[in-house]
Write an enzyme that holds these catalytic residues in place. Structure first.
Site, PDB file in Angstrom:
ATOM      1  N   VAL A  16      -3.191  -4.671  -0.117  1.00  0.00           N
ATOM      2  CA  VAL A  16      -2.915  -6.115  -0.050  1.00  0.00           C
ATOM      3  C   VAL A  16      -4.106  -6.919  -0.575  1.00  0.00           C
ATOM      4  CG1 VAL A  16      -2.350  -8.049   1.490  1.00  0.00           C
ATOM      5  CG2 VAL A  16      -1.339  -5.796   1.903  1.00  0.00           C
ATOM      6  N   ARG A  48     -15.775   1.158   1.409  1.00  0.00           N
ATOM      7  CA  ARG A  48     -16.327   2.052   0.379  1.00  0.00           C
ATOM      8  C   ARG A  48     -16.763   1.231  -0.831  1.00  0.00           C
ATOM      9  NH1 ARG A  48     -11.828   5.618  -1.009  1.00  0.00           N
ATOM     10  NH2 ARG A  48     -10.586   4.045   0.016  1.00  0.00           N
ATOM     11  N   LYS A 106      -0.634  -7.876  12.251  1.00  0.00           N
ATOM     12  CA  LYS A 106       0.410  -8.024  13.282  1.00  0.00           C
ATOM     13  C   LYS A 106      -0.012  -7.430  14.621  1.00  0.00           C
ATOM     14  CE  LYS A 106       1.388  -5.218  10.490  1.00  0.00           C
ATOM     15  NZ  LYS A 106       1.788  -4.514   9.319  1.00  0.00           N
ATOM     16  N   GLY A 135       6.323  -9.113   5.401  1.00  0.00           N
ATOM     17  CA  GLY A 135       5.765  -9.241   4.048  1.00  0.00           C
ATOM     18  C   GLY A 135       5.968 -10.610   3.422  1.00  0.00           C
ATOM     19  N   ILE A 137       8.576 -12.405   3.101  1.00  0.00           N
ATOM     20  CA  ILE A 137       9.666 -13.269   3.585  1.00  0.00           C
ATOM     21  C   ILE A 137       9.111 -14.411   4.431  1.00  0.00           C
ATOM     22  CG2 ILE A 137      11.844 -13.347   4.844  1.00  0.00           C
ATOM     23  CD1 ILE A 137      12.026 -10.298   4.522  1.00  0.00           C
ATOM     24  N   GLU A 191       3.018   5.950   5.656  1.00  0.00           N
ATOM     25  CA  GLU A 191       1.612   6.337   5.604  1.00  0.00           C
ATOM     26  C   GLU A 191       1.475   7.797   6.014  1.00  0.00           C
ATOM     27  OE1 GLU A 191      -1.041   3.561   7.187  1.00  0.00           O
ATOM     28  OE2 GLU A 191       0.263   1.871   6.747  1.00  0.00           O
ATOM     29  N   ASP A 202       5.020  -0.920  14.897  1.00  0.00           N
ATOM     30  CA  ASP A 202       4.886  -1.987  13.896  1.00  0.00           C
ATOM     31  C   ASP A 202       5.967  -3.054  14.118  1.00  0.00           C
ATOM     32  OD1 ASP A 202       3.919  -2.764  10.944  1.00  0.00           O
ATOM     33  OD2 ASP A 202       6.110  -2.802  10.961  1.00  0.00           O
ATOM     34  N   LYS A 206       5.756  -7.116  15.471  1.00  0.00           N
ATOM     35  CA  LYS A 206       6.396  -8.231  14.766  1.00  0.00           C
ATOM     36  C   LYS A 206       7.381  -8.955  15.687  1.00  0.00           C
ATOM     37  CE  LYS A 206       5.820  -5.863  10.342  1.00  0.00           C
ATOM     38  NZ  LYS A 206       6.390  -4.867   9.429  1.00  0.00           N
ATOM     39  N   GLY A 305       4.397  -3.969   1.052  1.00  0.00           N
ATOM     40  CA  GLY A 305       3.883  -3.792  -0.304  1.00  0.00           C
ATOM     41  C   GLY A 305       2.792  -4.796  -0.617  1.00  0.00           C
TER      42      GLY A 305
HETATM   43  N1  HSE Z   1       4.565  -0.511   7.338  1.00  0.00           N
HETATM   44  C1  HSE Z   1       5.305  -1.732   7.328  1.00  0.00           C
HETATM   45  C2  HSE Z   1       6.722  -1.465   6.876  1.00  0.00           C
HETATM   46  C3  HSE Z   1       4.731  -2.775   6.425  1.00  0.00           C
HETATM   47  O1  HSE Z   1       7.063  -0.356   6.482  1.00  0.00           O
HETATM   48  O2  HSE Z   1       7.516  -2.393   6.924  1.00  0.00           O
HETATM   49  C4  HSE Z   1       3.599  -3.505   7.027  1.00  0.00           C
HETATM   50  O3  HSE Z   1       4.009  -4.201   8.160  1.00  0.00           O
END
Ligand code: HSE
Length: 429
Positions: A16, A48, A106, A135, A137, A191, A202, A206, A305
């Site tokens: 990001v 880094r 978040k 993201g 939106i 990830e 996650d 939110k 993304g």
């Molecule tokens: N890992 C999250 C997703 C994006 O897959 O929606 C970041 O919040």
């Protein structure tokens, strides 16, 4: 237009952060025109420093994020490092040294939003975080500003792209969970450690943020009921299809009609194929907002993304810079209602329960009696089986989650019930 630039410190230069830096450079003239002053990238804190970062002057790069936010000449700190610490300390220090903050964090906002807002107010600064939820939106600003005169009763949506990609893959190709997860990983959605996404952390963060803003109250991550989607099977999708449904990981925030409390939850659920959320494919996100006067609104788009998330960060950066030039701050915390958050047991919804049972006289009656004893009304029953064993699918009318849990606990104790194959909530009808 003011010629002296507003100075921006970027904390984090990953997927990001690098997009934020790129857009700040390539759109510099437009951003300056929209803000009324140029914006200058004054420093970039990274872990880094030796990594080559295209388009970023190496002289701006530092490993000392604390020194960067303490400089005193920084107008806006953009925090895109994520996690609780050191992000929390850096944001607090940024306020103390005169900067406003734009964050995509978040987890931190869901856990400590109240304290961070209080710190922003104490120092007369802004705290914006549109990028923390879904993201690109626009959701935070519509809830906080456009709907500020309405009463939001419900927020329901798909707020995690990785899990939506996995579930969509399972649904459309018949792939199992692991196969779909492997593809999500290969494509860069999931990830290396996918726990935060697939276990619903996650999405729960939110949901906490959305519920707090939508209902003008305080909802923390711990208040959100959470179930991940790792147990969803191909058999669940087959059952869903028989009901004309698919399965999505939903975040649902509701205001109870009767007692003024709110609930927030994240779990997989069946939704009808003709519900707009059923057609949200791949890694896309979509959120329904139901408000008293506005009715139903749907927000849809890329929820993750680098570039989409950077778009939300840049929108906040422009807003915060405009506020700074105007000598003001934007709308902050509005958690004035202090509504109680009810436990999951109080949530009322429908359920799809799949049982493995003995196929002999009286079993259906026994099962039905357990539902009746717990006050859960059955809508439909479907049975298939052979060789003395059967699969029984029960779909209920609306019932409290606590009543359903009691029903299932009692069913498990019946000798004739060999196992509870799955329990799934049914939403969106
Ligand atoms: N890992 C999250 C997703 C994006 O897959 O929606 C970041 O919040």
């Amino acid at each position: 237009m003011r010629t002296r630039p507003l100075k921006v410190a970027l904390l984090g230069c990953g997927v990001v952060g690098s997009e934020v830096a790129r857009i700040m450079t390539t759109h510099a003239d437009d951003l300056a025109a929209r803000i009324g002053a140029p914006v200058e990238l004054a420093g970039v804190a990274v872990r880094r420093p030796s990594k080559v970062r295209e388009g970023i002057d190496p002289a701006l790069v530092t490993t000392d994020a604390t020194a960067l936010v303490k400089r005193g000449d920084i107008d806006v700190v953009v925090e895109v490092i994520g996690g609780i610490e050191p992000a929390r300390a850096l944001i607090t220090t940024a306020f103390e040294h005169g900067a406003s903050v734009v964050s995509a964090n978040k987890a931190l906002l869901a856990q400590d939003g109240a304290a961070l807002h209080a710190a922003a107010v104490e120092h007369g600064r802004d705290l914006y975080y549109e990028a923390a939820v879904a993201g690109a939106i626009p959701l935070i600003r519509p809830l906080r500003e456009s709907l500020a005169g309405d009463k939001v009763n419900r927020v329901l949506g798909i707020v995690n792209g990785t899990t939506n990609f996995i579930l969509d893959k399972m649904d459309s190709t018949g792939a199992g969970y692991q196969e779909a997860l492997d593809e999500a990983t290969a494509l860069g959605y999931a990830e290396a450690d996918p726990t935060a996404d697939v276990e619903g952390f996650d999405a729960a963060a939110k949901a906490a943020i959305l519920a707090g803003i939508a209902f003008h109250t305080r909802v923390r991550l711990d208040d959100v009921y959470r179930e991940g989607m790792t147990e969803v099977t191909s058999a669940d999708f087959a059952s869903a299809r028989q009901m004309g449904c698919t399965i999505k990981l939903l975040a649902i925030c509701e205001r109870a009609a009767d007692n003024g409390s709110v609930t927030a939850r994240v779990h997989p659920a069946m939704i009808p194929l003709d519900h707009p959320l059923a057609s949200v494919r791949g890694a896309y996100n979509a959120v329904f907002v139901e408000a008293e006067a506005a009715g139903q609104l749907m927000f849809y788009g890329p929820g993750a993304g680098g570039a989409p998330t950077a778009s939300a960060v840049l929108g906040d950066l422009v807003a915060v810079c405009r506020n700074k030039l105007a000598g003001s701050t934007g709308p902050g915390d509005s958690a004035y209602t202090r509504l109680p958050v009810s436990p999951m047991g109080d949530v009322v919804t429908r359920y799809h329960i799949s049982l493995d049972v003995a196929d002999k006289p009286g079993v259906l009656a026994q099962v039905a009696t357990v539902f009746a004893e717990h006050g859960v009304s059955i809508d439909t029953v479907r049975q298939s089986g052979k060789d003395g064993e059967a699969s029984l699918v029960v779909v209920t009318h609306r019932a409290a989650d606590a009543a359903l849990t009691g029903t299932v606990d009692a069913l498990r104790k019946l000798d004739t019930v060999r196992g509870v194959a799955s329990i799934m909530r049914v939403e969106g009808e």
